[in-house]
Design a protein around this motif. Structure first.
Motif, short mmCIF file in Angstrom:
data_model
loop_
_atom_site.label_atom_id
_atom_site.label_comp_id
_atom_site.label_asym_id
_atom_site.label_seq_id
_atom_site.Cartn_x
_atom_site.Cartn_y
_atom_site.Cartn_z
N LEU A 78 71.49 89.30 55.79
CA LEU A 78 70.35 88.75 55.09
C LEU A 78 69.06 88.92 55.91
CD1 LEU A 78 69.34 87.22 52.61
CD2 LEU A 78 69.80 85.09 53.84
N ALA A 79 69.16 88.69 57.21
CA ALA A 79 67.99 88.90 58.08
C ALA A 79 67.58 90.37 58.10
CB ALA A 79 68.29 88.41 59.49
N ASP A 80 68.56 91.26 58.12
CA ASP A 80 68.25 92.70 58.05
C ASP A 80 67.55 93.05 56.74
OD1 ASP A 80 68.97 93.77 60.48
OD2 ASP A 80 71.04 94.17 59.87
N ALA A 81 68.03 92.48 55.65
CA ALA A 81 67.42 92.75 54.35
C ALA A 81 65.97 92.26 54.33
CB ALA A 81 68.22 92.08 53.24
N PHE A 82 65.73 91.05 54.84
CA PHE A 82 64.37 90.53 54.90
C PHE A 82 63.48 91.40 55.78
CE2 PHE A 82 65.86 86.00 53.87
CZ PHE A 82 65.54 86.15 52.54
N PHE A 83 64.02 91.88 56.90
CA PHE A 83 63.25 92.74 57.79
C PHE A 83 62.82 94.01 57.07
CE2 PHE A 83 63.06 96.37 60.67
CZ PHE A 83 62.10 95.94 61.56
N ILE B 66 62.66 94.62 53.82
CA ILE B 66 61.74 94.32 52.71
C ILE B 66 60.33 94.12 53.26
CG2 ILE B 66 61.15 92.56 51.00
CD1 ILE B 66 64.21 92.25 50.54
N ALA B 67 60.22 93.36 54.35
CA ALA B 67 58.91 93.13 54.97
C ALA B 67 58.32 94.43 55.50
CB ALA B 67 59.02 92.10 56.09
N ALA B 68 59.14 95.27 56.12
CA ALA B 68 58.65 96.54 56.65
C ALA B 68 58.13 97.43 55.52
CB ALA B 68 59.76 97.26 57.41
N PHE B 69 58.83 97.46 54.38
CA PHE B 69 58.38 98.26 53.24
C PHE B 69 57.07 97.70 52.68
CE2 PHE B 69 58.31 99.22 48.68
CZ PHE B 69 58.28 100.60 48.75
N ALA B 70 56.98 96.37 52.57
CA ALA B 70 55.74 95.76 52.06
C ALA B 70 54.57 96.06 52.97
CB ALA B 70 55.93 94.25 51.92
N ILE B 71 54.79 96.04 54.28
CA ILE B 71 53.74 96.36 55.24
C ILE B 71 53.32 97.82 55.09
CG2 ILE B 71 53.30 96.71 57.71
CD1 ILE B 71 54.96 94.14 58.17
N LEU B 72 54.28 98.71 54.90
CA LEU B 72 53.98 100.13 54.72
C LEU B 72 53.10 100.35 53.49
CD1 LEU B 72 54.57 103.13 55.50
CD2 LEU B 72 56.43 103.00 53.86
N VAL B 73 53.46 99.72 52.38
CA VAL B 73 52.68 99.86 51.15
C VAL B 73 51.27 99.29 51.34
CG1 VAL B 73 52.51 99.10 48.75
CG2 VAL B 73 54.69 99.93 49.64
N ALA B 74 51.19 98.11 51.94
CA ALA B 74 49.88 97.47 52.15
C ALA B 74 48.99 98.33 53.05
CB ALA B 74 50.06 96.09 52.76
N GLN B 75 49.54 98.88 54.12
CA GLN B 75 48.74 99.71 55.01
C GLN B 75 48.30 101.00 54.34
OE1 GLN B 75 47.30 99.10 57.94
NE2 GLN B 75 48.10 97.03 57.74
N ALA B 76 49.14 101.57 53.50
CA ALA B 76 48.75 102.77 52.77
C ALA B 76 47.58 102.47 51.84
CB ALA B 76 49.94 103.31 51.97
N VAL B 77 47.62 101.32 51.18
CA VAL B 77 46.52 100.93 50.29
C VAL B 77 45.24 100.67 51.10
CG1 VAL B 77 45.74 99.15 48.68
CG2 VAL B 77 48.05 100.06 48.51
#
Length: 93
Positions: A5-10, A12-23
């Motif tokens: 579960l912690a890996d999944a949260f990590f 998910i957060a890493a992907f969200a950060i990637l999308v936000a930084q691209a924007v």
């Protein structure tokens, strides 16, 4: 050791950060394209362009470092290679 579960949260957060930084980087580029013709001197254009990219890329680099150390804290043996196999001892009699 991290739980699945912690890996999944990590991740998910890493992907969200990637999308936000691209924007953020896309927005910075589009904003510079619109504002650039209004600037007067070539020197001020160059200086402000460098500052805009520093302020846009700086947080991305900081987040990459933060994600690296977070991953290292979650999986200490995966990144450092220590503790993978137990120490070999001499033969037992």
């Amino acid at each position: 050791m991290a739980t699945p579960l912690a890996d999944a949260f990590f991740w998910i957060a890493a992907f969200a950060i990637l999308v936000a930084q691209a924007v953020i980087l896309r927005s910075t580029k589009r904003g510079m394209d619109v504002i650039a013709p209004e600037r007067s001197s070539e020197r001020s254009k160059k200086r402000s362009t460098v500052l805009e990219w520093i302020f846009a890329v700086g947080p991305a680099v900081g987040l990459i470092v933060l994600l690296y150390f977070t991953r290292a804290a979650m999986h200490p043996t995966a990144l450092h290679g220590s503790g993978i196999a137990p120490a070999v001892r001499g033969p037992r009699a």
